[in-house]
Design an enzyme around this catalytic site. Structure first.
Site, PDB file in Angstrom:
ATOM      1  N   ILE A  47       0.871  -1.183   0.000  1.00  0.00           N
ATOM      2  CA  ILE A  47       0.000   0.000   0.000  1.00  0.00           C
ATOM      3  C   ILE A  47       0.906   1.229   0.000  1.00  0.00           C
ATOM      4  O   ILE A  47       1.551   1.527   1.010  1.00  0.00           O
ATOM      5  CB  ILE A  47      -0.919  -0.005   1.244  1.00  0.00           C
ATOM      6  CG1 ILE A  47      -1.717  -1.314   1.323  1.00  0.00           C
ATOM      7  CG2 ILE A  47      -1.852   1.200   1.221  1.00  0.00           C
ATOM      8  CD1 ILE A  47      -2.424  -1.557   2.652  1.00  0.00           C
ATOM      9  N   GLU A  48       0.974   1.892  -1.141  1.00  0.00           N
ATOM     10  CA  GLU A  48       1.882   3.033  -1.269  1.00  0.00           C
ATOM     11  C   GLU A  48       1.222   4.323  -0.803  1.00  0.00           C
ATOM     12  O   GLU A  48       0.022   4.352  -0.499  1.00  0.00           O
ATOM     13  CB  GLU A  48       2.375   3.131  -2.721  1.00  0.00           C
ATOM     14  CG  GLU A  48       3.203   1.910  -3.079  1.00  0.00           C
ATOM     15  CD  GLU A  48       3.892   1.990  -4.424  1.00  0.00           C
ATOM     16  OE1 GLU A  48       3.535   2.871  -5.244  1.00  0.00           O
ATOM     17  OE2 GLU A  48       4.800   1.157  -4.652  1.00  0.00           O
ATOM     18  N   GLU A  59       4.109  -7.961   2.910  1.00  0.00           N
ATOM     19  CA  GLU A  59       4.397  -8.886   4.011  1.00  0.00           C
ATOM     20  C   GLU A  59       3.975  -8.272   5.346  1.00  0.00           C
ATOM     21  O   GLU A  59       3.366  -8.924   6.189  1.00  0.00           O
ATOM     22  CB  GLU A  59       5.896  -9.201   4.079  1.00  0.00           C
ATOM     23  CG  GLU A  59       6.466  -9.837   2.841  1.00  0.00           C
ATOM     24  CD  GLU A  59       7.007  -8.819   1.839  1.00  0.00           C
ATOM     25  OE1 GLU A  59       6.328  -7.809   1.580  1.00  0.00           O
ATOM     26  OE2 GLU A  59       8.103  -9.054   1.315  1.00  0.00           O
ATOM     27  N   CYS A  94      11.949  -7.305   1.660  1.00  0.00           N
ATOM     28  CA  CYS A  94      12.926  -6.262   1.999  1.00  0.00           C
ATOM     29  C   CYS A  94      13.444  -6.498   3.414  1.00  0.00           C
ATOM     30  O   CYS A  94      12.899  -7.293   4.188  1.00  0.00           O
ATOM     31  CB  CYS A  94      12.296  -4.876   1.869  1.00  0.00           C
ATOM     32  SG  CYS A  94      11.240  -4.410   3.255  1.00  0.00           S
ATOM     33  N   CYS A  97      10.919  -6.006   6.288  1.00  0.00           N
ATOM     34  CA  CYS A  97       9.968  -7.115   6.439  1.00  0.00           C
ATOM     35  C   CYS A  97      10.644  -8.338   7.054  1.00  0.00           C
ATOM     36  O   CYS A  97      10.038  -9.042   7.871  1.00  0.00           O
ATOM     37  CB  CYS A  97       9.344  -7.448   5.088  1.00  0.00           C
ATOM     38  SG  CYS A  97       8.187  -6.180   4.545  1.00  0.00           S
TER      39      CYS A  97
HETATM   40  N1  THU Z   1       7.532  -4.052  -1.537  1.00  0.00           N
HETATM   41  C1  THU Z   1       6.816  -4.996  -0.843  1.00  0.00           C
HETATM   42  O1  THU Z   1       5.586  -4.946  -0.784  1.00  0.00           O
HETATM   43  N2  THU Z   1       7.505  -5.980  -0.203  1.00  0.00           N
HETATM   44  C2  THU Z   1       8.867  -6.069  -0.186  1.00  0.00           C
HETATM   45  O2  THU Z   1       9.405  -6.834   0.599  1.00  0.00           O
HETATM   46  C3  THU Z   1       9.649  -5.276  -1.122  1.00  0.00           C
HETATM   47  C4  THU Z   1       8.981  -4.035  -1.612  1.00  0.00           C
HETATM   48  C5  THU Z   1       6.799  -2.979  -2.216  1.00  0.00           C
HETATM   49  C6  THU Z   1       6.963  -1.624  -1.592  1.00  0.00           C
HETATM   50  C7  THU Z   1       6.673  -0.708  -2.746  1.00  0.00           C
HETATM   51  O3  THU Z   1       5.276  -0.511  -2.818  1.00  0.00           O
HETATM   52  C8  THU Z   1       7.102  -1.501  -3.967  1.00  0.00           C
HETATM   53  O4  THU Z   1       7.219  -2.844  -3.542  1.00  0.00           O
HETATM   54  C9  THU Z   1       8.407  -1.044  -4.565  1.00  0.00           C
HETATM   55  O5  THU Z   1       9.406  -0.988  -3.614  1.00  0.00           O
END
Ligand code: THU
Length: 139
Positions: A47-48, A59, A94, A97
């Site tokens: 969710i940005e 996650e 990432c 997470c």
């Molecule tokens: N993103 C995730 O949802 N999970 C991760 O572990 C890596 C990155 C999302 C965050 C952002 O919305 C997009 O991927 C680009 O970074």
């Protein structure tokens, strides 16, 4: 513990989540399906946010949904992701997470399923993707 049927279900549920991913800025869509020890599956998407840093990864969405309902013990998570929601490569969690996983999961046992399709996936332990992780046992 994690049989093929459950693995397939987690992959399917993670893929379903791509439809809910809110990504007007990156267009990189991520879906997650988190299996708790009691068998309930908690889903999540990324969710940005226009201010960028409040963005929540898929996650963590799944983990926080579970924890906010009193569930704190987990077996596995499946993560899928790709530009425009097209799955071509694994989308590894990432660092933030991984750290959240470390808070609630046994690193030797917790399974992280990275998938591009129900047929193509790979399973890692949290320890494998976060060696020397700092967690509750360190305090
Ligand atoms: N993103 C995730 O949802 N999970 C991760 O572990 C890596 C990155 C999302 C965050 C952002 O919305 C997009 O991927 C680009 O970074």
């Amino acid at each position: 513990m994690l049989d093929e049927k459950m693995t397939a279900e987690l992959i399917a549920k993670a893929i379903e989540q791509l439809a809910f991913s809110y990504t007007p800025y990156s267009n990189f869509k991520v879906g997650a399906a988190l299996l708790s020890k009691n068998g309930t599956i908690y889903t999540g998407c990324n969710i940005e946010n226009a201010a960028y840093t409040p963005t929540n990864c898929a996650e963590r969405t799944a983990f926080f949904k579970a924890v906010s309902e009193g569930v704190k013990e987990f077996q596995a998570i499946c993560v899928v992701g790709g530009k425009d929601g097209v799955l071509t490569e694994y989308a590894p969690p990432c660092g933030v997470c991984r750290q959240v996983m470390m808070e609630f999961c046994n690193p030797e046992k917790f399974q992280v399923i990275l998938a591009v399709s129900p047929e193509k996936y790979q399973i890692f332990t949290l320890r494998e993707i976060l060696p020397l992780g700092f967690g509750p046992d360190n305090l």
